[in-house]
Design a protein around this motif. Structure first.
Motif, short mmCIF file in Angstrom:
data_model
loop_
_atom_site.label_atom_id
_atom_site.label_comp_id
_atom_site.label_asym_id
_atom_site.label_seq_id
_atom_site.Cartn_x
_atom_site.Cartn_y
_atom_site.Cartn_z
N LEU A 38 0.82 -1.20 0.00
CA LEU A 38 0.00 0.00 0.00
C LEU A 38 0.86 1.26 0.00
N GLN A 39 2.00 1.22 0.72
CA GLN A 39 2.88 2.39 0.73
C GLN A 39 3.48 2.62 -0.66
N ALA A 40 3.80 1.52 -1.35
CA ALA A 40 4.33 1.66 -2.71
C ALA A 40 3.28 2.25 -3.64
N GLN A 41 2.05 1.77 -3.50
CA GLN A 41 0.97 2.31 -4.34
C GLN A 41 0.72 3.79 -4.03
N LEU A 42 0.78 4.12 -2.73
CA LEU A 42 0.57 5.51 -2.35
C LEU A 42 1.66 6.40 -2.92
N ALA A 43 2.90 5.94 -2.85
CA ALA A 43 4.01 6.74 -3.38
C ALA A 43 3.85 6.94 -4.88
N THR A 44 3.41 5.91 -5.58
CA THR A 44 3.19 6.03 -7.03
C THR A 44 2.10 7.04 -7.33
N LEU A 45 1.01 6.97 -6.57
CA LEU A 45 -0.09 7.91 -6.77
C LEU A 45 0.35 9.35 -6.48
N GLU A 46 1.16 9.53 -5.45
CA GLU A 46 1.64 10.88 -5.13
C GLU A 46 2.50 11.43 -6.25
N VAL A 66 -6.58 22.07 -7.13
CA VAL A 66 -6.06 20.70 -7.06
C VAL A 66 -5.37 20.52 -5.72
N PRO A 67 -5.84 19.62 -4.88
CA PRO A 67 -5.20 19.44 -3.57
C PRO A 67 -3.79 18.93 -3.74
N ALA A 68 -2.90 19.47 -2.93
CA ALA A 68 -1.51 19.04 -2.98
C ALA A 68 -1.35 17.70 -2.29
N PRO A 69 -0.51 16.84 -2.81
CA PRO A 69 -0.32 15.53 -2.18
C PRO A 69 0.44 15.67 -0.87
N ARG A 70 0.21 14.74 0.01
CA ARG A 70 0.96 14.74 1.25
C ARG A 70 2.42 14.42 0.99
N ARG A 71 3.27 14.98 1.80
CA ARG A 71 4.70 14.75 1.61
C ARG A 71 5.03 13.31 2.01
N ALA A 72 5.72 12.64 1.12
CA ALA A 72 6.06 11.25 1.38
C ALA A 72 7.20 11.16 2.38
N THR A 76 8.48 5.77 2.78
CA THR A 76 7.58 5.63 1.62
C THR A 76 8.32 5.83 0.31
N ALA A 77 9.23 6.82 0.29
CA ALA A 77 10.01 7.08 -0.92
C ALA A 77 10.90 5.89 -1.26
N ALA A 78 11.50 5.31 -0.21
CA ALA A 78 12.37 4.15 -0.45
C ALA A 78 11.58 2.97 -1.00
N VAL A 79 10.39 2.77 -0.41
CA VAL A 79 9.54 1.68 -0.89
C VAL A 79 9.12 1.92 -2.33
N ALA A 80 8.75 3.16 -2.64
CA ALA A 80 8.33 3.49 -4.01
C ALA A 80 9.47 3.28 -5.01
N LYS A 81 10.68 3.68 -4.59
CA LYS A 81 11.84 3.50 -5.48
C LYS A 81 12.10 2.03 -5.75
N LYS A 82 11.98 1.24 -4.66
CA LYS A 82 12.20 -0.20 -4.80
C LYS A 82 11.15 -0.82 -5.71
N ALA A 83 9.88 -0.39 -5.54
CA ALA A 83 8.80 -0.92 -6.38
C ALA A 83 8.99 -0.52 -7.83
N ALA A 84 9.43 0.72 -8.07
CA ALA A 84 9.65 1.17 -9.44
C ALA A 84 10.77 0.38 -10.11
#
Length: 220
Positions: A38-46, A66-72, A76-84
């Protein structure tokens, strides 16, 4: 309660506690895995949100807020990078595999085409010599005309093969060709039991052409 019963009861409780601990640990691992997903999906969406916001600003679309995304977070960033990175690897690997498979298939097709061409060439070369000379119908008729007794298709084929070693002559081919002569009333067909005998008709035998006479001499 005896000592033996007390020991048995403790063993039963210990086994149940151990099983519960194992189940608890497995459930924690499952939930952690879901959280990471879920954290990876959230990071991708952000990330997508930030990109879409930039595109919207570039297009001058300011009619909607347009609402600004929450700061990762760093996690979360590490998880997103790993998922990418994993997604990229999963995409590239099948592509490389498909390319290698396509290359192997193309190479195999080329080799098969060359082998087929070579086989066809050899067959044409072999048939060149076999197709020269009188027609098979004339050879068969001439041979039968020179015989004093009826002959089977196998006997005719053997005689013609011996007389024409470079020619494609076999029992089935001779039988089929001889049956055509029967249909043309140039050869008689007599069946004795399971064996079929052929003889050239007398009226046809008297009208044998010069090429047929030469073929007869060659087949004799």
């Amino acid at each position: 309660m005896t000592v033996q019963e007390n020991t048995t009861l403790k063993a039963a409780y210990a086994g149940k506690v151990a099983a519960d601990l194992a189940a608890n640990t497995a459930e924690q691992d499952r939930i952690r895995a879901e959280i990471e997903t879920l954290q990876a999906q959230l990071a991708t969406l952000e990330t997508d949100h930030a990109l879409l916001e930039s595109v919207s600003a570039a297009l001058g679309d300011t009619t909607r807020a347009v609402p600004a995304p929450r700061r990762a977070t760093k996690k979360t960033a590490a998880v997103a990078k790993k998922a990418a990175a994993k997604n990229t690897a999963d995409t590239v690997a099948p592509a490389k595999k498909a390319g290698a498979k396509k290359g192997a298939t193309k190479k195999a097709t080329t080799v098969a085409a060359k082998e087929t061409a070579a086989t066809t060439g050899r067959a044409k070369a072999a048939n060149t010599g076999a197709d020269q000379g009188p027609a098979l119908t004339e050879l068969i008729h001439a041979h039968l005309s020179s015989q004093s007794e009826p002959r089977t298709a196998r006997e005719i084929a053997k005689a013609l093969a011996d007389a024409n070693p470079g020619r494609n002559v076999n029992d089935n081919l001779v039988r089929t060709t001889t049956e055509r002569l029967v249909a043309r009333s140039r050869v008689d067909r007599v069946k004795q039991g399971s064996t079929v005998y052929y003889t050239a008709k007398a009226e046809a035998a008297s009208a044998v052409s010069e090429p047929a006479e030469k073929a007869t001499a060659a087949a004799s």
